[in-house]
Design a protein around this motif. Structure first.
Motif, PDB file in Angstrom:
ATOM      1  N   PHE A 123       0.919  -1.187   0.014  1.00  0.00           N
ATOM      2  CA  PHE A 123      -0.106  -0.076   0.029  1.00  0.00           C
ATOM      3  C   PHE A 123       0.857   1.225  -0.066  1.00  0.00           C
ATOM      4  N   ALA A 124       1.890   1.345   0.807  1.00  0.00           N
ATOM      5  CA  ALA A 124       2.808   2.590   1.004  1.00  0.00           C
ATOM      6  C   ALA A 124       3.367   2.744  -0.410  1.00  0.00           C
ATOM      7  N   GLY A 125       3.701   1.895  -1.359  1.00  0.00           N
ATOM      8  CA  GLY A 125       4.471   2.122  -2.382  1.00  0.00           C
ATOM      9  C   GLY A 125       3.644   2.360  -3.500  1.00  0.00           C
ATOM     10  N   ASP A 126       2.174   2.375  -3.411  1.00  0.00           N
ATOM     11  CA  ASP A 126       1.402   2.686  -4.466  1.00  0.00           C
ATOM     12  C   ASP A 126       1.199   4.242  -4.671  1.00  0.00           C
ATOM     13  N   ARG A 127       1.740   4.864  -5.575  1.00  0.00           N
ATOM     14  CA  ARG A 127       1.525   6.415  -5.751  1.00  0.00           C
ATOM     15  C   ARG A 127       0.720   6.605  -6.773  1.00  0.00           C
ATOM     16  N   LYS A 128      -0.051   5.482  -7.503  1.00  0.00           N
ATOM     17  CA  LYS A 128      -0.962   5.972  -8.505  1.00  0.00           C
ATOM     18  C   LYS A 128      -2.421   5.689  -8.198  1.00  0.00           C
ATOM     19  N   TRP A 129      -2.574   5.072  -7.224  1.00  0.00           N
ATOM     20  CA  TRP A 129      -3.994   4.947  -7.001  1.00  0.00           C
ATOM     21  C   TRP A 129      -5.085   6.064  -7.017  1.00  0.00           C
ATOM     22  N   GLN A 130      -4.742   7.294  -6.499  1.00  0.00           N
ATOM     23  CA  GLN A 130      -5.639   8.188  -6.765  1.00  0.00           C
ATOM     24  C   GLN A 130      -6.018   8.538  -8.175  1.00  0.00           C
ATOM     25  N   GLY A 131      -5.064   8.260  -9.300  1.00  0.00           N
ATOM     26  CA  GLY A 131      -5.311   8.436 -10.735  1.00  0.00           C
ATOM     27  C   GLY A 131      -6.412   7.594 -11.162  1.00  0.00           C
ATOM     28  N   TYR A 132      -6.679   6.481 -10.226  1.00  0.00           N
ATOM     29  CA  TYR A 132      -7.655   5.436 -10.693  1.00  0.00           C
ATOM     30  C   TYR A 132      -9.293   5.863 -10.362  1.00  0.00           C
ATOM     31  N   LEU A 133      -9.088   7.011  -9.739  1.00  0.00           N
ATOM     32  CA  LEU A 133     -10.787   7.383  -9.309  1.00  0.00           C
ATOM     33  C   LEU A 133     -11.354   7.952 -10.346  1.00  0.00           C
ATOM     34  N   ASP A 134     -10.881   8.683 -11.229  1.00  0.00           N
ATOM     35  CA  ASP A 134     -11.082   9.283 -12.524  1.00  0.00           C
ATOM     36  C   ASP A 134     -11.696   8.125 -13.263  1.00  0.00           C
ATOM     37  N   TRP A 135     -11.602   6.891 -13.456  1.00  0.00           N
ATOM     38  CA  TRP A 135     -12.081   5.888 -14.195  1.00  0.00           C
ATOM     39  C   TRP A 135     -12.851   5.051 -13.828  1.00  0.00           C
ATOM     40  N   CYS A 136     -13.674   5.261 -12.826  1.00  0.00           N
ATOM     41  CA  CYS A 136     -14.758   4.005 -12.215  1.00  0.00           C
ATOM     42  C   CYS A 136     -15.878   4.879 -11.688  1.00  0.00           C
ATOM     43  N   ASP A 137     -16.717   4.210 -11.446  1.00  0.00           N
ATOM     44  CA  ASP A 137     -17.986   4.829 -10.784  1.00  0.00           C
ATOM     45  C   ASP A 137     -17.819   4.359  -9.278  1.00  0.00           C
ATOM     46  N   ARG A 138     -17.192   3.425  -8.761  1.00  0.00           N
ATOM     47  CA  ARG A 138     -16.771   2.956  -7.432  1.00  0.00           C
ATOM     48  C   ARG A 138     -15.442   2.481  -7.370  1.00  0.00           C
ATOM     49  N   TYR A 139     -14.718   2.885  -6.354  1.00  0.00           N
ATOM     50  CA  TYR A 139     -13.266   2.505  -6.192  1.00  0.00           C
ATOM     51  C   TYR A 139     -13.325   1.626  -4.651  1.00  0.00           C
ATOM     52  N   PHE A 140     -12.565   0.428  -4.886  1.00  0.00           N
ATOM     53  CA  PHE A 140     -12.605  -0.349  -3.692  1.00  0.00           C
ATOM     54  C   PHE A 140     -11.196  -0.823  -3.479  1.00  0.00           C
ATOM     55  N   TRP A 141     -10.607  -0.959  -2.164  1.00  0.00           N
ATOM     56  CA  TRP A 141      -9.344  -1.657  -1.883  1.00  0.00           C
ATOM     57  C   TRP A 141      -9.838  -2.974  -1.257  1.00  0.00           C
ATOM     58  N   ALA A 142      -8.979  -4.331  -1.659  1.00  0.00           N
ATOM     59  CA  ALA A 142      -9.219  -5.373  -1.346  1.00  0.00           C
ATOM     60  C   ALA A 142      -7.986  -5.749  -0.545  1.00  0.00           C
ATOM     61  N   VAL A 143      -8.198  -6.336   0.773  1.00  0.00           N
ATOM     62  CA  VAL A 143      -7.226  -6.615   1.636  1.00  0.00           C
ATOM     63  C   VAL A 143      -7.446  -8.173   2.438  1.00  0.00           C
ATOM     64  N   ASP A 144      -6.463  -8.655   2.989  1.00  0.00           N
ATOM     65  CA  ASP A 144      -6.795  -9.939   3.656  1.00  0.00           C
ATOM     66  C   ASP A 144      -7.245  -9.584   4.972  1.00  0.00           C
ATOM     67  N   CYS A 145      -7.320 -10.469   5.852  1.00  0.00           N
ATOM     68  CA  CYS A 145      -8.131 -10.210   7.433  1.00  0.00           C
ATOM     69  C   CYS A 145      -6.743  -9.860   8.235  1.00  0.00           C
ATOM     70  N   ASP A 146      -5.388  -9.784   7.896  1.00  0.00           N
ATOM     71  CA  ASP A 146      -4.315  -9.335   8.605  1.00  0.00           C
ATOM     72  C   ASP A 146      -3.966  -8.159   8.189  1.00  0.00           C
ATOM     73  N   PHE A 147      -4.532  -7.484   7.069  1.00  0.00           N
ATOM     74  CA  PHE A 147      -4.034  -5.983   6.630  1.00  0.00           C
ATOM     75  C   PHE A 147      -4.440  -4.896   7.886  1.00  0.00           C
ATOM     76  N   PRO A 148      -3.744  -4.045   7.901  1.00  0.00           N
ATOM     77  CA  PRO A 148      -4.033  -3.002   8.831  1.00  0.00           C
ATOM     78  C   PRO A 148      -5.151  -2.130   8.214  1.00  0.00           C
ATOM     79  N   ALA A 149      -6.184  -2.201   8.197  1.00  0.00           N
ATOM     80  CA  ALA A 149      -7.346  -1.473   7.278  1.00  0.00           C
ATOM     81  C   ALA A 149      -7.189   0.097   7.551  1.00  0.00           C
ATOM     82  N   GLU A 150      -7.044   0.140   8.798  1.00  0.00           N
ATOM     83  CA  GLU A 150      -6.817   1.894   9.201  1.00  0.00           C
ATOM     84  C   GLU A 150      -6.071   2.502   8.329  1.00  0.00           C
ATOM     85  N   LEU A 151      -5.166   1.949   7.515  1.00  0.00           N
ATOM     86  CA  LEU A 151      -4.291   2.653   6.775  1.00  0.00           C
ATOM     87  C   LEU A 151      -4.927   3.218   5.570  1.00  0.00           C
TER      88      LEU A 151
END
Length: 155
Positions: free
Chosen positions: A67-95
């Motif tokens: 997640f910390a290394g992803d610098r492009k994700w905000q550019g994806y917001l202009d290309w969808c109606d809804r944007y999601f993160w998918a993580v496993d149960c051990d991921f610190p979702a508060e990030l």
């Protein structure tokens, strides 16, 4: 009845999450494409086309560093109606930013924990995405059926 060997799990953790999310989306009657390029310089983990034409983008994050290394994700917001993160149960979702959707996943399935807010695409952009989505899907299917028979296309 013939016994077919089980399909092996993808090697990378993010690909394993993507598999589970794709299964969930298929259950919601979405058509799903992994590793789709909506625009030059962007490559999303999953894009889906819902039964009413809605376009969702899902980014799969396997760990804090991913997640910390992803610098492009905000550019994806202009290309969808809804944007999601998918993580496993051990991921610190508060990030993860609270203004996006959240999907909890593993290689076998997924569940939406927080629905992403809707930001409807403009008609021209939606038309372009649907055309590119369809072309990418058709070219990928053709490559599976005849790997030497398809040339061109960055799909």
């Amino acid at each position: 009845m013939c016994d077919e060997p089980p399909i092996p799990l993808p090697a990378l953790p993010g690909q394993r999450l993507a598999r589970g999310v794709a299964r969930m989306l298929a259950g919601l009657d979405h058509a799903v494409l992994p590793e789709f390029v909506p625009a030059r310089g962007l490559r999303v983990d999953l894009i889906s086309l819902g039964p009413k034409g809605e376009i969702w983008i899902i980014e799969c994050k396997s760990c804090r560093a991913d997640f910390a290394g992803d610098r492009k994700w905000q550019g994806y917001l202009d290309w969808c109606d809804r944007y999601f993160w998918a993580v496993d149960c051990d991921f610190p979702a508060e990030l993860l930013p609270g203004e996006s959707g959240l999907i909890l996943a593993d290689p076998y399935g997924a569940e939406i924990q927080r629905m992403a807010p809707e930001a409807r695409l403009a008609g021209a952009r939606r038309n372009r995405l649907m055309r590119d989505f369809g072309r990418a899907a058709a070219l990928r299917l053709h490559r599976l059926q005849d790997p030497q028979g398809v040339s061109g296309g960055a799909f």
